[in-house]
Design a protein around this motif. Sequence first.
Motif, short mmCIF file in Angstrom:
data_model
loop_
_atom_site.label_atom_id
_atom_site.label_comp_id
_atom_site.label_asym_id
_atom_site.label_seq_id
_atom_site.Cartn_x
_atom_site.Cartn_y
_atom_site.Cartn_z
N ASP A 149 0.84 -1.21 0.00
CA ASP A 149 0.00 0.00 0.00
C ASP A 149 0.87 1.26 0.00
O ASP A 149 0.59 2.22 -0.72
N SER A 158 -4.71 -8.38 -6.31
CA SER A 158 -6.14 -8.07 -6.28
C SER A 158 -6.42 -6.72 -5.63
O SER A 158 -7.43 -6.10 -5.90
N ARG A 159 -5.50 -6.23 -4.76
CA ARG A 159 -5.85 -4.95 -4.14
C ARG A 159 -5.03 -3.76 -4.60
O ARG A 159 -5.30 -2.62 -4.20
N ARG A 171 -2.85 -11.59 -3.34
CA ARG A 171 -3.49 -10.51 -2.58
C ARG A 171 -2.99 -9.15 -3.04
O ARG A 171 -3.75 -8.18 -3.10
#
Length: 357
Positions: free
Chosen positions: A80, A114-115, A111
């Motif tokens: 992130d 996908s984000r 993961r």
Amino acid sequence: MEREEILSWLRESDTDRLDALWRRADDTRRSCVGDAVHLRGLVEFANRCARSCAYCGLRADHHELPRYRMTPEEILRCADQIVDSGCGTIVLQSGEDPSLPAEWLADVVGRIKSRTPLAVTLSVGERDERDWAMWRQAGADRYLLRFETSNRALFDRIHPPLPDRRSDRLADLRTLRRLNYEVGSGVMIGIPGQTYEDLANDIEIFAAMSLDMIGVGPFIAHPRTPLGRAGSAGDPPAGQVPPTEEMTYKVIALARLVCPRANIPSTTALATLNRQTGRELGLMRGANVVMPNLTPTRYRQWYEIYPNKACVTESPGDCVPCMRSRIQAIDRRVGVGHGNSRNRSARASQPIEFQEP
Ligand code: SAH
């Protein structure tokens, strides 16, 4: 470029002539990959290692080194941050740990994909084709595996095999290419026992393999390794390549000339030899990528592949702004998006057979 020309550049010491080499590499970089410098956010997610590489501080018998593996949640937080800082790629690097379940890393890659919009590069050493296929299926885009040196006897000395598996990184790179990864490789410069002929051969192999990414850096002696301890044993043999900043620029420049469309990083090992301007000079002599370190500060000190690594005491928030200002100061711009290999797109439209020279 002919082998003799590569060799004569590697031996060149005249600064005016070298200036011409830097200019040629910079012109080729500009016309083939442009002014964008792509940012790859590096996360050194684990330092456990089963290998006994004679050059690397993570080697298994370095028992005093605390070992760590970040949790998937910690890695996702880094991902992130990497998105927020404007990098288009996350690079997940670690020691070589056969006890790391392939499914664990596949889950982390899935993961991240996908984000986030990130491209994912893996650099976790030699694994079975099944694992590489699983990670590719999970969404991994690229794989980095340096062949370190094309001198087979030297490679065997510095990179002893595991009991049940012969190391053949050139064969591994072919497998990765077949699995449709963007494939990156490279070498260390100035390994004790590495000659100019070896290094010229390495550069010829970059071209023959038509690599998507080429990462090179100076060998830096680590006192807790056999090669680090051997460092003080008398004069180097004749024909030994010196592990210097200048030799690193020569290899970056020659890599650009033989693989004009490849992505070439200005590496941390180079910045370790010259903290003030090493990264910039790499970018001005052929490179078009930098890899800001986004590993959480508390783990960085333990990912000590060589000593005094640049940026070890900085925090993840420092690295990207620092890189951005360095890029702007040399009149280049920060790349947006994935910064995929232009070499690969060219290859897709005109397939090139993968051959060793
Ligand atoms: N375990 C992974 C990642 C290794 S670290 C693998 O083996 O592929 C990434 C790179 O750091 C290595 O491929 C090597 O080229 C470089 N490296 C390791 N030790 C070094 C040293 N002492 N000096 C300079 N580069 C080093």
